[in-house]
Design an enzyme around this catalytic site. Structure first.
Site, PDB file in Angstrom:
ATOM      1  N   GLU A   1       0.827  -1.204   0.000  1.00  0.00           N
ATOM      2  CA  GLU A   1       0.000   0.000   0.000  1.00  0.00           C
ATOM      3  C   GLU A   1       0.862   1.255   0.000  1.00  0.00           C
ATOM      4  OE1 GLU A   1      -4.188  -1.108   2.132  1.00  0.00           O
ATOM      5  OE2 GLU A   1      -2.469  -0.828   3.455  1.00  0.00           O
TER       6      GLU A   1
ATOM      7  N   GLU B   1      -3.873 -10.189   3.118  1.00  0.00           N
ATOM      8  CA  GLU B   1      -4.720  -9.986   4.296  1.00  0.00           C
ATOM      9  C   GLU B   1      -5.865 -10.990   4.398  1.00  0.00           C
ATOM     10  OE1 GLU B   1      -2.940  -5.865   3.489  1.00  0.00           O
ATOM     11  OE2 GLU B   1      -3.610  -7.597   2.318  1.00  0.00           O
TER      12      GLU B   1
END
Length: 262
Positions: A114, A134
């Protein structure tokens, strides 16, 4: 110059370089590193002599995601606060008028991926691995990864990465537009880009970057929705089981599906 524990700032003429120091374990983005990176980016953004910034890491990984020991068992409000700090760190890159160049080695996962999605250029070493794992922890990306990844590589590639948690090798990352170049000498290539950009009009670059950063379909709202959804995951047992299983080095056993309102 400010002294940091987890990173080093160097300056080479008009290029600022932030190096994440090798930790005892795989490099992860914990609260102390987030705070230090925020301070370093702010310092370089305010330094008129610095016209380009390179972000890199020592050791065998760039950033292998968030510190799971730190986020395990967070409340919903604490998880949202974690996501807010990640977004604030990213905003220092996005809203900087200077080019940021990420040099990636080893694992670049989760919050590490990210972070580099907000950089203007991403140069990959041959050993890098990219992913949003995730879902294997009963979570989703919490810092704008869904929104920015879809914007960068398209919905098909973004859903493949986020739904499966798969890892990409450098050449595949290059083929979908996740990185600009794969190089055996990524730092040298990054320096060439940085030095070239440092010779351009800083005003023209800043204005162009601002225009590229304009939200499409109100991305700020979409990212805030991601942050809320990420934090709500901590009110459900899947995230506790997923993180716990990872830390205990076992396969997670997720319970039957529960609906969540976002």
């Amino acid at each position: 110059m400010e002294v940091f524990e987890k990173l080093v700032i160097e300056r080479d003429r008009h290029v600022g370089m932030v190096t994440i120091r090798q930790s005892a374990e795989t490099n992860v983005l914990d609260s102390s590193l987030t705070a230090e990176l925020s301070s370093a980016f702010l310092t370089l953004n305010q330094d008129a002599a610095v016209r380009a910034v390179i972000l890199k890491a020592e050791g065998e990984s760039f950033l292998a995601g968030a510190d799971l020991k730190e986020i395990s068992g967070l409340s919903v409000s604490q998880a949202y606060g974690f996501a807010e700090k990640a977004k604030a760190l990213q905003d220092l890159i996005i809203h900087s008028g200077k080019p940021y160049i990420a040099v990636v080695n080893g694992y670049c996962l989760g919050s590490g991926l990210e972070l580099i999605l907000t950089c203007d250029f991403r140069i990959s070493g041959p050993d890098a691995l990219y992913g949003m794992p995730e879902i294997n922890l009963g979570l989703i990306p919490g810092g704008g990864g869904i929104t920015r990844l879809q914007m960068m590589v398209g919905k098909a590639h973004a859903t493949d990465l986020i739904y499966t948690g798969k890892l990409l090798e450098p050449e595949e990352a290059l083929s979908i537009g996740l990185v600009r170049k794969v190089s055996d000498r990524p730092l040298e290539d990054a320096l060439l880009i940085a030095e070239s950009l440092a010779n351009k009009s800083s005003l023209a670059f800043a204005v162009a970057k601002q225009l590229f950063s304009r939200p499409e379909a109100d991305d700020s709202t979409l990212i805030n929705q991601e942050m809320r959804a990420f934090s709500m995951m901590f009110d459900y047992p899947d995230s506790l089981e997923g993180i716990g299983a990872f830390l205990e080095q076992r396969q997670p056993v997720f319970k039957e599906r529960r609906e969540m309102s976002t």
